[in-house]
Scaffold this motif. Structure first.
Motif, PDB file in Angstrom:
ATOM      1  N   ASN A  18       0.832  -1.210   0.000  1.00 45.79           N
ATOM      2  CA  ASN A  18       0.000   0.000   0.000  1.00 45.79           C
ATOM      3  C   ASN A  18       0.867   1.261   0.000  1.00 45.79           C
ATOM      4  N   THR A  19       1.927   1.236   0.795  1.00 48.49           N
ATOM      5  CA  THR A  19       2.832   2.380   0.843  1.00 48.49           C
ATOM      6  C   THR A  19       3.550   2.551  -0.485  1.00 48.49           C
ATOM      7  N   LEU A  20       3.964   1.439  -1.091  1.00 47.78           N
ATOM      8  CA  LEU A  20       4.626   1.503  -2.391  1.00 47.78           C
ATOM      9  C   LEU A  20       3.720   2.121  -3.446  1.00 47.78           C
ATOM     10  N   LEU A  21       2.469   1.715  -3.481  1.00 50.08           N
ATOM     11  CA  LEU A  21       1.536   2.238  -4.474  1.00 50.08           C
ATOM     12  C   LEU A  21       1.298   3.732  -4.277  1.00 50.08           C
ATOM     13  N   GLN A  22       1.285   4.172  -3.030  1.00 50.98           N
ATOM     14  CA  GLN A  22       1.152   5.604  -2.754  1.00 50.98           C
ATOM     15  C   GLN A  22       2.353   6.377  -3.301  1.00 50.98           C
ATOM     16  N   LEU A  23       3.538   5.815  -3.128  1.00 56.18           N
ATOM     17  CA  LEU A  23       4.746   6.462  -3.643  1.00 56.18           C
ATOM     18  C   LEU A  23       4.754   6.492  -5.169  1.00 56.18           C
ATOM     19  N   LYS A  24       4.313   5.401  -5.784  1.00 56.64           N
ATOM     20  CA  LYS A  24       4.323   5.329  -7.245  1.00 56.64           C
ATOM     21  C   LYS A  24       3.360   6.340  -7.880  1.00 56.64           C
ATOM     22  N   GLU A  25       2.329   6.724  -7.150  1.00 55.48           N
ATOM     23  CA  GLU A  25       1.392   7.722  -7.659  1.00 55.48           C
ATOM     24  C   GLU A  25       2.017   9.115  -7.718  1.00 55.48           C
ATOM     25  N   LYS A  26       3.022   9.369  -6.877  1.00 58.54           N
ATOM     26  CA  LYS A  26       3.549  10.721  -6.732  1.00 58.54           C
ATOM     27  C   LYS A  26       4.949  10.922  -7.296  1.00 58.54           C
ATOM     28  N   TYR A  27       5.727   9.828  -7.417  1.00 57.18           N
ATOM     29  CA  TYR A  27       7.145   9.992  -7.724  1.00 57.18           C
ATOM     30  C   TYR A  27       7.544   9.217  -8.972  1.00 57.18           C
ATOM     31  N   GLU A  28       8.471   9.820  -9.741  1.00 56.93           N
ATOM     32  CA  GLU A  28       8.879   9.245 -11.019  1.00 56.93           C
ATOM     33  C   GLU A  28       9.774   8.028 -10.842  1.00 56.93           C
ATOM     34  N   ARG A  29      10.670   8.103  -9.868  1.00 54.88           N
ATOM     35  CA  ARG A  29      11.592   6.997  -9.607  1.00 54.88           C
ATOM     36  C   ARG A  29      11.315   6.418  -8.234  1.00 54.88           C
ATOM     37  N   ILE A  30      11.431   5.098  -8.138  1.00 49.66           N
ATOM     38  CA  ILE A  30      11.135   4.410  -6.887  1.00 49.66           C
ATOM     39  C   ILE A  30      12.297   3.491  -6.520  1.00 49.66           C
ATOM     40  N   TYR A  31      12.767   3.623  -5.282  1.00 46.61           N
ATOM     41  CA  TYR A  31      13.752   2.715  -4.711  1.00 46.61           C
ATOM     42  C   TYR A  31      13.099   1.967  -3.550  1.00 46.61           C
ATOM     43  N   ILE A  32      13.507   0.717  -3.352  1.00 48.17           N
ATOM     44  CA  ILE A  32      13.047  -0.044  -2.187  1.00 48.17           C
ATOM     45  C   ILE A  32      14.264  -0.577  -1.444  1.00 48.17           C
ATOM     46  N   ILE A  33      14.256  -0.403  -0.135  1.00 50.23           N
ATOM     47  CA  ILE A  33      15.279  -0.971   0.749  1.00 50.23           C
ATOM     48  C   ILE A  33      14.560  -1.905   1.718  1.00 50.23           C
ATOM     49  N   GLY A  34      15.034  -3.138   1.828  1.00 53.90           N
ATOM     50  CA  GLY A  34      14.411  -4.084   2.745  1.00 53.90           C
ATOM     51  C   GLY A  34      15.434  -4.727   3.649  1.00 53.90           C
ATOM     52  N   PHE A  35      15.095  -4.851   4.924  1.00 55.12           N
ATOM     53  CA  PHE A  35      15.977  -5.478   5.911  1.00 55.12           C
ATOM     54  C   PHE A  35      15.358  -6.768   6.421  1.00 55.12           C
ATOM     55  N   SER A  36      16.122  -7.855   6.424  1.00 53.40           N
ATOM     56  CA  SER A  36      15.706  -9.135   6.982  1.00 53.40           C
ATOM     57  C   SER A  36      14.412  -9.620   6.312  1.00 53.40           C
ATOM     58  N   MET A  37      13.348  -9.864   7.062  1.00 52.89           N
ATOM     59  CA  MET A  37      12.081 -10.236   6.443  1.00 52.89           C
ATOM     60  C   MET A  37      11.614  -9.148   5.487  1.00 52.89           C
ATOM     61  N   GLY A  38      11.887  -7.911   5.834  1.00 46.31           N
ATOM     62  CA  GLY A  38      11.527  -6.799   4.962  1.00 46.31           C
ATOM     63  C   GLY A  38      12.230  -6.864   3.622  1.00 46.31           C
ATOM     64  N   GLY A  39      13.393  -7.511   3.584  1.00 44.96           N
ATOM     65  CA  GLY A  39      14.077  -7.699   2.320  1.00 44.96           C
ATOM     66  C   GLY A  39      13.330  -8.647   1.403  1.00 44.96           C
ATOM     67  N   MET A  40      12.729  -9.689   1.978  1.00 45.43           N
ATOM     68  CA  MET A  40      11.946 -10.618   1.169  1.00 45.43           C
ATOM     69  C   MET A  40      10.681  -9.936   0.651  1.00 45.43           C
ATOM     70  N   ILE A  41      10.067  -9.104   1.487  1.00 39.86           N
ATOM     71  CA  ILE A  41       8.897  -8.336   1.036  1.00 39.86           C
ATOM     72  C   ILE A  41       9.321  -7.371  -0.069  1.00 39.86           C
ATOM     73  N   ALA A  42      10.472  -6.723   0.121  1.00 44.22           N
ATOM     74  CA  ALA A  42      10.969  -5.767  -0.869  1.00 44.22           C
ATOM     75  C   ALA A  42      11.215  -6.442  -2.217  1.00 44.22           C
ATOM     76  N   ALA A  43      11.826  -7.630  -2.187  1.00 41.88           N
ATOM     77  CA  ALA A  43      12.098  -8.354  -3.431  1.00 41.88           C
ATOM     78  C   ALA A  43      10.799  -8.752  -4.121  1.00 41.88           C
ATOM     79  N   TYR A  44       9.838  -9.207  -3.341  1.00 39.43           N
ATOM     80  CA  TYR A  44       8.536  -9.580  -3.909  1.00 39.43           C
ATOM     81  C   TYR A  44       7.877  -8.375  -4.583  1.00 39.43           C
ATOM     82  N   LEU A  45       7.886  -7.240  -3.912  1.00 37.84           N
ATOM     83  CA  LEU A  45       7.256  -6.038  -4.471  1.00 37.84           C
ATOM     84  C   LEU A  45       8.020  -5.518  -5.685  1.00 37.84           C
TER      85      LEU A  45
END
Length: 236
Positions: A60-87
């Motif tokens: 949900n947060t990613l989609l909000q960012l994609k609506e407003k910004y031209e370039r998108i970076y994702i940083i994920g730590f630990s379990m968050g890294g697996m979520i980041a890779a999936y997204l």
């Protein structure tokens, strides 16, 4: 303009990545979002949360960012890294950073080293100065067994989608990580389909690498990877 999504780890919160996010906020004009996944944060409430809810909150947060910004970076730590890779595989993102990412988990060799140090500190009366003990003591008893099952389900689910990742990716891993074996970095590199991949190991870093002694070097490494023009170059 750039939007940057930062995703914390299992049983953690934004504080795990605070030195890195503060560094990026100080040195860039990016819009950085670090959502607290359901049941997480400084006060855990994981009994009735599911891995789907954790993924959805980050998405949900990613989609909000994609609506407003031209370039998108994702940083994920630990379990968050697996979520980041999936997204990153599901939605186009410009760059991906994976920190101590839990594609595999529990390094029994390092766990035994850490336990030996805990026992030694216990006999010497120094347990209250052992950083590993102090960190995880707060979580013992606060994490229900069901939540651990949800974590394992998330890793199993997201592993299948690593092949969908085509964004340039930086993979950073600590050699002294007892929760994520350091060889997981090679597993991630093999499974991720991106043509541009970098792997960097930190000899002294444990799992909470953003809070460890290598944090300044890590901050600069992530910043330089994300700031550089074009795409990453392969490095081993």
């Amino acid at each position: 303009m750039i939007g940057c999504l930062v995703i914390h780890g299992y049983t953690g919160g934004p504080y795990e990545l605070e030195p890195l996010t503060s560094f990026l906020q100080e040195h860039t004009n990016w819009h950085i979002k670090v959502p607290v996944l359901p049941g997480h944060g400084k006060k855990l409430s994981l009994e009735d949360t599911t891995y789907q809810e954790w993924i959805q909150a980050a998405e949900n947060t990613l989609l909000q960012l994609k609506e407003k910004y031209e370039r998108i970076y994702i940083i994920g730590f630990s379990m968050g890294g697996m979520i980041a890779a999936y997204l990153a595989g599901k939605h186009h993102v410009d760059k991906l950073v994976l920190l101590a990412t839990a594609g595999k988990y529990l390094s029994w060799k390092q766990i035994m080293v850490d336990l030996a140090a805990l026992v030694e500190d216990g006999f010497k009366g120094n347990l209250k100065r052992n950083k590993l003990y102090l960190h995880y003591r707060k979580k013992w008893g606060a994490v229900p067994f069901k939540a651990n099952l949800e974590f394992m389900k998330l890793v199993k689910f997201t592993r299948k989608h690593l092949k969908d990742v085509h964004s340039p990716v930086l993979i950073a891993q600590g050699h002294c990580d007892s929760l994520v074996p350091y060889k997981t970095a090679y597993f991630l590199e093999k499974e991720i389909s991106s043509k541009k991949k970098e792997i960097v190991f930190f000899d002294k870093s444990r799992h909470l690498m953003c809070l460890g002694s290598d944090k300044d070097t890590l901050n600069m490494l992530v910043y330089q990877f994300l700031e550089k023009e074009g795409t990453a170059t392969e490095s081993h």
